[in-house]
Design a protein around this motif. Structure first.
Motif, short mmCIF file in Angstrom:
data_model
loop_
_atom_site.label_atom_id
_atom_site.label_comp_id
_atom_site.label_asym_id
_atom_site.label_seq_id
_atom_site.Cartn_x
_atom_site.Cartn_y
_atom_site.Cartn_z
N ILE A 77 28.78 81.82 25.96
CA ILE A 77 27.70 81.48 26.89
C ILE A 77 26.41 81.25 26.10
O ILE A 77 25.70 80.28 26.32
N HIS A 149 42.90 85.14 23.81
CA HIS A 149 43.15 83.70 23.85
C HIS A 149 44.49 83.31 23.23
O HIS A 149 44.61 83.26 22.01
N GLY A 268 30.69 88.02 29.41
CA GLY A 268 31.04 89.14 28.53
C GLY A 268 30.23 90.39 28.83
O GLY A 268 30.76 91.51 28.74
P1 NAD Z 1 30.82 85.17 26.64
O1 NAD Z 1 30.11 86.12 27.53
O2 NAD Z 1 29.99 84.19 25.87
O3 NAD Z 1 31.90 84.35 27.49
C1 NAD Z 1 32.81 85.03 28.36
C2 NAD Z 1 34.13 84.30 28.33
O4 NAD Z 1 33.93 82.95 28.78
C3 NAD Z 1 34.75 84.19 26.92
O5 NAD Z 1 36.15 84.36 27.01
C4 NAD Z 1 34.41 82.77 26.48
O6 NAD Z 1 35.39 82.24 25.57
C5 NAD Z 1 34.41 82.03 27.81
N1 NAD Z 1 33.48 80.88 27.79
C6 NAD Z 1 32.16 80.92 27.49
N2 NAD Z 1 31.62 79.70 27.60
C7 NAD Z 1 32.62 78.84 27.99
C8 NAD Z 1 32.70 77.46 28.27
N3 NAD Z 1 31.63 76.68 28.19
N4 NAD Z 1 33.91 76.95 28.61
C9 NAD Z 1 35.00 77.73 28.68
N5 NAD Z 1 34.99 79.07 28.45
C10 NAD Z 1 33.82 79.62 28.10
O7 NAD Z 1 31.77 85.95 25.63
P2 NAD Z 1 31.63 87.38 24.95
O8 NAD Z 1 32.35 88.37 25.79
O9 NAD Z 1 30.22 87.61 24.53
O10 NAD Z 1 32.52 87.18 23.63
C11 NAD Z 1 32.09 86.34 22.57
C12 NAD Z 1 33.26 85.51 22.09
O11 NAD Z 1 34.18 86.29 21.35
C13 NAD Z 1 34.05 84.90 23.22
O12 NAD Z 1 34.41 83.59 22.89
C14 NAD Z 1 35.26 85.80 23.28
O13 NAD Z 1 36.33 85.16 23.92
C15 NAD Z 1 35.47 86.03 21.83
N6 NAD Z 1 36.37 87.12 21.39
C16 NAD Z 1 37.60 87.25 21.86
C17 NAD Z 1 38.46 88.20 21.40
C18 NAD Z 1 39.83 88.27 21.96
O14 NAD Z 1 40.49 87.26 22.05
N7 NAD Z 1 40.32 89.42 22.33
C19 NAD Z 1 38.07 89.08 20.43
C20 NAD Z 1 36.82 88.93 19.93
C21 NAD Z 1 35.97 87.97 20.43
#
Ligand code: NAD
Length: 325
Positions: A77, A149, A268
């Motif tokens: 985001i 993912h 998130g």
């Molecule tokens: P965030 O608050 O930025 O976003 C929440 C979710 O929405 C995440 O899954 C993100 O991939 C998805 N998202 C955001 N913008 C998007 C868009 N324009 N189109 C489609 N999907 C969108 O995320 P966060 O909780 O602050 O985490 C930061 C990042 O780290 C994310 O990308 C998260 O997925 C990733 N992450 C994932 C894992 C895992 O797979 N378990 C581990 C570590 C980090």
């Protein structure tokens, strides 16, 4: 157990705790490393690169064993200064990095110059081969069962791991659907050098999340995860709560889903509040199909030792007995 993973990383058991947003803090990473596995601090859980540098220093006070840092590059985001996080990792003296999401090529020269071992998480064989080609040291093959993912191909580890064994020269570890000794023995049999676990480590005494979240995962079956963001080609496997079901419902409406339609549900920060406060319907949290096999909340030490002992028993007794003398 000695594998290329234990040798390359200087760890006792072939078990890694993979990156987990909001969960991969020093408390969990140090507990896993102290248990003889490899703990991993999740880079983006720290609000700034400076905070990550401090978290790494905090973890060093909690363990003298090796641990790593995860750097995930996926849609977010708010824009993330990835280069600065990578520099914080290098400056901290960390020697093991788990990358995930997009191709880590831009970060490799810096990591390699610093003598860092790079493990790239891949959800397909083509990405694994690419990771090998660009110079990653190891891949973590992430099957469709995994939390977070899983990519868009929907191929499980029963296919991905033997494929990796046939096609890769660099070592690989199995990730997704792993959480017990049977899984470790099976992964080793399919050519992996060890296993990566996320969800299973969330349900341990040291995981820094609310007890209600841990209990929900103990109570869950293998059917209690949902795939969200399919319509956005950013599929994520999360725990099947009311918010995940609402997101799936919105995505299944006719016409294209815009991220803005679901952003307030999936942010998130809401997930972090859920993990901290225990309100299970405050947002979403990543969980893999392995929840169906989790039925207790052990310490990391108990968990790692149990998994290794069970796998040794399966390999040394059950599998050996199958062969005629
Ligand atoms: P965030 O608050 O930025 O976003 C929440 C979710 O929405 C995440 O899954 C993100 O991939 C998805 N998202 C955001 N913008 C998007 C868009 N324009 N189109 C489609 N999907 C969108 O995320 P966060 O909780 O602050 O985490 C930061 C990042 O780290 C994310 O990308 C998260 O997925 C990733 N992450 C994932 C894992 C895992 O797979 N378990 C581990 C570590 C980090």
């Amino acid at each position: 157990m000695q594998t290329r993973l234990t040798e390359m990383l200087g760890i006792q058991h072939p078990i890694i705790q993979g990156g987990m947003q909001w969960v991969g803090l020093a408390e969990l990473a140090s507990a896993v490393s102290n248990a003889g596995g490899l703990g991993i601090i999740t880079g983006l859980t720290q609000p700034t690169p400076e905070d990550l540098f401090k978290e790494i220093a905090r973890c060093r006070e909690m363990t003298d064993k090796p641990f790593g840092v995860n750097l995930t590059i996926l849609p977010t985001i708010k824009p993330v200064p990835y280069e600065e996080y990578a520099l914080a990792i290098i400056d901290s003296g960390i020697k093991i990095v788990e990358t995930a999401g997009r191709n880590p090529e831009p970060f490799l020269p810096g990591f390699k110059a610093a003598g860092i071992t790079v493990i790239h998480k891949c959800t397909s064989i083509r990405h694994s081969l690419k990771a090998e080609k660009i110079g990653c040291d190891m891949v973590s093959v992430d099957g469709f069962e995994c939390a977070g993912h899983p990519g868009e191909d929907d191929v499980t580890n029963l296919i991905l791991l033997p494929l990796a064994a046939k096609r890769l020269k660099i070592p690989f570890i199995a990730s997704g659907g792993l959480g017990d000794g049977r899984g470790l023995a099976a992964a080793l049999a399919m050519g992996a050098e060890g296993i990566n676990m996320g969800t299973r480590f969330m349900v341990t005494k040291e995981a820094p999340i609310h007890a209600k979240v841990k209990q929900a995962m103990v109570d869950a079956s293998e059917l209690d995860t949902s795939l969200i963001f399919r319509s956005l080609s950013n599929t994520a496997r999360v725990f099947k709560n009311s918010v995940a079901q609402k997101v799936v419902e919105i995505e299944s409406k006719p016409g294209a889903t815009k991220f803005e339609d679901i952003q307030s549900l999936v942010a998130g920060v809401k997930g972090r509040e859920l993990l901290d406060g225990g309100d299970l319907d405050n947002g979403i949290w990543s969980a893999g199909m392995i929840v169906g096999l989790i039925d207790d909340i052990p310490s990391c030490e108990e968990l790692v030792h149990r998994i290794v002992a069970d796998a040794e028993q399966i390999i040394g007794e059950r599998l050996r007995q199958i062969l005629p003398v």
